[in-house]
Design a protein around this motif. Structure first.
Motif, PDB file in Angstrom:
ATOM      1  N   ILE A 112      14.357 -11.486   6.005  1.00 19.64           N
ATOM      2  CA  ILE A 112      15.718 -11.160   6.215  1.00 19.64           C
ATOM      3  C   ILE A 112      17.070  -9.953   5.563  1.00 19.64           C
ATOM      4  N   THR A 113      16.799 -10.941   4.399  1.00 23.15           N
ATOM      5  CA  THR A 113      16.661  -9.494   2.769  1.00 23.15           C
ATOM      6  C   THR A 113      16.855  -8.657   2.868  1.00 23.15           C
ATOM      7  N   VAL A 114      15.730  -7.657   3.398  1.00 18.31           N
ATOM      8  CA  VAL A 114      14.491  -6.692   2.990  1.00 18.31           C
ATOM      9  C   VAL A 114      15.702  -5.807   4.837  1.00 18.31           C
ATOM     10  N   LEU A 115      15.350  -7.004   5.837  1.00 16.99           N
ATOM     11  CA  LEU A 115      16.189  -6.025   6.702  1.00 16.99           C
ATOM     12  C   LEU A 115      17.250  -6.197   6.786  1.00 16.99           C
ATOM     13  N   LEU A 116      18.121  -6.349   5.638  1.00 18.71           N
ATOM     14  CA  LEU A 116      19.699  -5.907   6.142  1.00 18.71           C
ATOM     15  C   LEU A 116      20.229  -4.535   5.542  1.00 18.71           C
ATOM     16  N   CYS A 117      18.858  -4.299   4.211  1.00 23.93           N
ATOM     17  CA  CYS A 117      19.403  -3.755   3.968  1.00 23.93           C
ATOM     18  C   CYS A 117      18.923  -2.556   4.114  1.00 23.93           C
ATOM     19  N   LEU A 118      17.704  -3.009   4.727  1.00 23.49           N
ATOM     20  CA  LEU A 118      16.492  -1.820   5.718  1.00 23.49           C
ATOM     21  C   LEU A 118      18.211  -1.243   7.011  1.00 23.49           C
ATOM     22  N   ILE A 119      18.588  -1.751   7.184  1.00 15.81           N
ATOM     23  CA  ILE A 119      20.074  -1.380   8.077  1.00 15.81           C
ATOM     24  C   ILE A 119      20.992  -0.457   7.485  1.00 15.81           C
TER      25      ILE A 119
END
Length: 327
Positions: free
Chosen positions: A104-111
């Protein structure tokens, strides 16, 4: 003669040297004012105090070196902690909960990365939007209440202590060492690190060299997410609570530590060693003022003045270095 002048200029203009001298001066002053300041326990306390800022500053060093900004890191810290806390209460294993929190942390940074490289929104603005998303998400997941984390394995892995002879060494020091050396190797010894520096220095030149600029920026955001996640784990292990919004104050401190360490806000130049020293310097000042019972508001003013002085000296050194190299 010119070679000697250039070498002396390199030494006197070194940001790391300036920070080391600043730390030594601070240690001497605080040792005189507070005799117990030089104790081994003081060193471990300073490291524990700045551990989160230090690890975040490594990620910020990569971001700034690539010519990008991430002002969402403080809010992002809370997201994996509340996610993991809720999952642990739902009988998930520590490993599976941690993996989900990390993703989830990676996903938010990918956004943020996608908004920056595809939608072409400046990273400062993109991460400002994600900052709001992270703030709201952590509060919704936790129902805006602290969640007690009781998983002994997680707390010991990230917040325990190691018996080292007569001393008890906090595990967080081991994590800082791992993050520190991993960041140095990644920045200075790998192609992706060289690509990040090239992209931050001159994007047009990077394209001519065959570097995929968009891919490099996306990878930089992912690297930053890794440091955010480990900082979050250390944060929750210290407090034993996953608290929405707990990390929001760390963003500016992490950026300041990276910049004090010699990372250029224009991009192309970053120092992991400098970020480490910058964070330690900030922690040394804060802990010294705490030992002297200086109240938080006055301490903030003093710390701010000291940081401005160090940055001003660094700026003058860099200007003098540039002028001497041109002459």
């Amino acid at each position: 003669m010119y070679g000697l002048k250039k070498q002396m200029n390199r030494i006197t203009g070194s940001q790391a040297l300036l920070l080391i001298i600043s730390i030594l001066v601070a240690v001497i002053i605080f040792s005189i004012a507070s005799p117990g300041f030089l104790a081994f326990s003081s060193f471990t306390t300073i490291i524990e105090t700045v551990a989160i800022i230090m690890i975040l500053s490594f990620g910020q060093t990569f971001m700034l070196t690539a010519g990008e900004w991430d002002i969402s890191v403080g809010s992002l810290l809370s997201v994996p902690t509340v996610v993991i806390a809720v999952l642990l209460q739902s009988q998930f294993s520590m490993l599976s909960a941690s993996i989900i929190g990390f993703l989830i942390t990676v996903l938010l940074c990918l956004i943020s990365a996608v908004l920056t490289v595809i939608v072409k929104i400046p990273s400062f603005i993109a991460t400002l939007g994600v900052n709001g998303i992270a703030m709201g998400l952590s509060r919704i997941i936790a129902n805006n209440n602290p969640i007690k984390v009781e998983d002994k394995a997680l707390l010991n892995i990230f917040g325990g202590q190691i018996n080292f002879g007569p001393y008890m060494i906090p595990v967080v020091i081991m994590w800082i060492a791992i993050m520190f050396f991993a960041a140095i190797i990644l920045m200075n010894r790998t192609q992706i690190g060289r690509n990040i520096q090239c992209v931050g220095d001159n994007r047009n030149a990077a394209i001519l060299y065959g570097i995929n600029v968009n891919k490099t920026i996306i990878i930089t955001f992912i690297i930053n997410a890794v440091f955010i996640f480990f900082a979050a784990m250390i944060m929750v292990s210290r407090s034993t609570f996953a608290t929405p919004g707990e990390g929001e104050s760390y963003t500016l401190s992490a950026i300041v530590a990276a910049i004090i360490g010699g990372t250029s806000i224009q991009g192309g130049k970053g120092s992991i060693k400098g970020a480490f020293l910058g964070a330690f310097f900030v922690g040394c000042i804060s802990y010294g003022l705490f030992r002297l019972s200086v109240n938080a508001w006055t301490g903030g003013i003093i710390a701010g003045i000291v940081i401005i002085i160090v940055l001003s000296i660094s700026s003058l050194n860099q200007k003098r270095k540039f002028e001497m190299e041109r002459s």
